[in-house]
Design an enzyme around this catalytic site. Structure first.
Site, mmCIF file in Angstrom:
data_model
loop_
_atom_site.group_PDB
_atom_site.id
_atom_site.type_symbol
_atom_site.label_atom_id
_atom_site.label_comp_id
_atom_site.label_asym_id
_atom_site.label_seq_id
_atom_site.Cartn_x
_atom_site.Cartn_y
_atom_site.Cartn_z
ATOM 1 N N ASP A 80 0.834 -1.203 0.000
ATOM 2 C CA ASP A 80 0.000 0.000 0.000
ATOM 3 C C ASP A 80 0.877 1.266 0.000
ATOM 4 O O ASP A 80 1.991 1.265 0.534
ATOM 5 C CB ASP A 80 -0.898 -0.048 1.249
ATOM 6 C CG ASP A 80 -2.174 0.750 1.062
ATOM 7 O OD1 ASP A 80 -2.498 1.095 -0.078
ATOM 8 O OD2 ASP A 80 -2.852 1.018 2.077
ATOM 9 N N HIS A 81 0.359 2.325 -0.575
ATOM 10 C CA HIS A 81 1.011 3.653 -0.596
ATOM 11 C C HIS A 81 2.539 3.575 -0.650
ATOM 12 O O HIS A 81 3.238 3.898 0.311
ATOM 13 C CB HIS A 81 0.544 4.486 0.601
ATOM 14 C CG HIS A 81 -0.919 4.801 0.516
ATOM 15 N ND1 HIS A 81 -1.459 5.620 -0.449
ATOM 16 C CD2 HIS A 81 -1.965 4.355 1.247
ATOM 17 C CE1 HIS A 81 -2.768 5.673 -0.315
ATOM 18 N NE2 HIS A 81 -3.107 4.909 0.712
ATOM 19 N N HIS A 181 -8.131 10.051 4.067
ATOM 20 C CA HIS A 181 -7.546 9.093 5.014
ATOM 21 C C HIS A 181 -7.787 9.508 6.468
ATOM 22 O O HIS A 181 -7.701 10.695 6.798
ATOM 23 C CB HIS A 181 -6.027 9.000 4.799
ATOM 24 C CG HIS A 181 -5.645 8.192 3.592
ATOM 25 N ND1 HIS A 181 -4.940 8.715 2.542
ATOM 26 C CD2 HIS A 181 -5.855 6.898 3.285
ATOM 27 C CE1 HIS A 181 -4.740 7.763 1.632
ATOM 28 N NE2 HIS A 181 -5.289 6.654 2.055
ATOM 29 N N GLY A 182 -8.023 8.532 7.318
ATOM 30 C CA GLY A 182 -8.126 8.796 8.749
ATOM 31 C C GLY A 182 -9.520 9.218 9.166
ATOM 32 O O GLY A 182 -10.451 9.275 8.360
ATOM 33 N N SER A 218 -12.591 4.300 6.155
ATOM 34 C CA SER A 218 -13.039 4.373 7.561
ATOM 35 C C SER A 218 -13.936 5.580 7.808
ATOM 36 O O SER A 218 -13.641 6.684 7.348
ATOM 37 C CB SER A 218 -11.830 4.482 8.501
ATOM 38 O OG SER A 218 -11.093 3.304 8.482
#
Ligand code: G3H
Ligand code: ZN
Length: 294
Positions: A80-81, A181-182, A218
């Site tokens: 990932d990333h 993200h997050g 998320s």
């Protein structure tokens, strides 16, 4: 022998998405694997550069390979990333099934140029490897943030998506479609949700006709995740929700058994806590498959 590309195409025709869950330890891997086995759905585990540094590139590859081959189950491993060609090549040589080559912080033309080079280099190591490219700013860090970038303002355009896919030869595109993200503290408490631009996902899908990944899953409204799959998303990444469940599980275990020091008597509590989240997400992503099966 399971092939990720074939399963992604199958997911697309069945109107479902494959869940991608980040792992940084054996508890998370065990939980993801157990949930996928329970629901009998393919799954991808991801390890970012930081997660790989902690786990060991060859070691996480060996663990996932062992689960796939010994248990004959479609579990795949994604780098990932990945921000450098060197670390992408290391992961490809270690046997990772896919690489997210993330140069989204670079200017668009430079991102195209370097991603194209990476696709060529990685396919020469493993012609079956899946390479994903990224455009747009969806922020960094699967953590609890004070604020998240307002990515609804910088959505990937259908024309950018088409040009990027055609010029680089990537297999999968990760666009910015309102995702980030997050999670905010309010999202952890359930008082706020991320929202996606479903119309833009559909426009991007029509323009580039390629497989699409949604990062930053998320804290996203469930109905938006279902809508995103209907609009053309094929892979959904979840990380922060798992990390929160992992921490809560550990805290719970320590609080309930203050004198216990045997790891295998404490850690199953964290595994169960993570597993609940993974199972709920996999059920949502595979709803169409469930209803077909019934
Ligand atoms: O690549 C990982 C993710 O995109 C996860 O994002 O922490 O918001 O779920 P998240
Ligand atoms: Zn991501």
């Amino acid at each position: 022998m399971y092939q990720l590309r074939g399963l992604l195409e199958e997911a697309q025709s069945n109107g479902v998405a494959i869940g991608h869950f980040n792992i940084s330890d054996w508890i998370l891997l065990k939980a993801v694997f157990a949930s996928a086995q329970e629901l009998k759905v393919p799954v991808i585990v991801g390890a970012s550069e930081g997660e790989r540094e902690f786990l060991g590139v060859a070691q996480v590859a060996a663990l996932v390979k062992s689960l796939r081959e010994e248990r004959d189950f479609p579990i795949f491993l994604n780098a990932d990333h990945t921000h450098s060609l060197e670390s992408a090549i290391t992961a490809a040589k270690a046997g990772f099934d896919s690489i997210v080559y993330d140069l989204s912080a670079l200017p668009f033309e430079e991102n195209i140029k370097q991603t194209k080079q990476a696709v060529e280099a990685l396919k020469s190591i493993n012609p079956l490897i899946i390479v994903e490219g990224e455009i747009g700013n969806i922020g960094t860090g699967s953590e609890i943030h004070e604020s998240v970038p307002d990515s609804s303002k910088e959505l990937t355009t259908p024309e950018e998506a088409r040009q990027f896919v055609e010029s680089t030869g990537i297999d999968v595109l990760a666009p910015a479609v309102g995702n980030s993200h997050g999670m905010l503290q309010a999202m952890v408490q359930g008082d706020a949700k991320k929202r996606l631009n479903l119309a833009r996902i559909q426009e991007i899908k029509s323009a580039c006709k390629c497989l699409l990944t949604l990062h930053g899953g998320s804290g996203t409204e469930d109905s938006d995740l279902r809508g995103a799959i209907a609009a053309g998303i094929n892979i959904i990444h979840i990380n922060t929700e798992l990390r929160i469940a992992w921490r809560r599980g550990l805290e719970d275990a320590f609080a309930k058994k203050p004198l216990e020091v045997v790891p295998y008597k404490l850690l199953p509590v964290a595994e169960r806590s993570v597993r609940q989240v993974v199972t709920a997400r996999l059920r949502l992503f595979n709803q169409e498959r469930d209803s077909i099966a019934q």
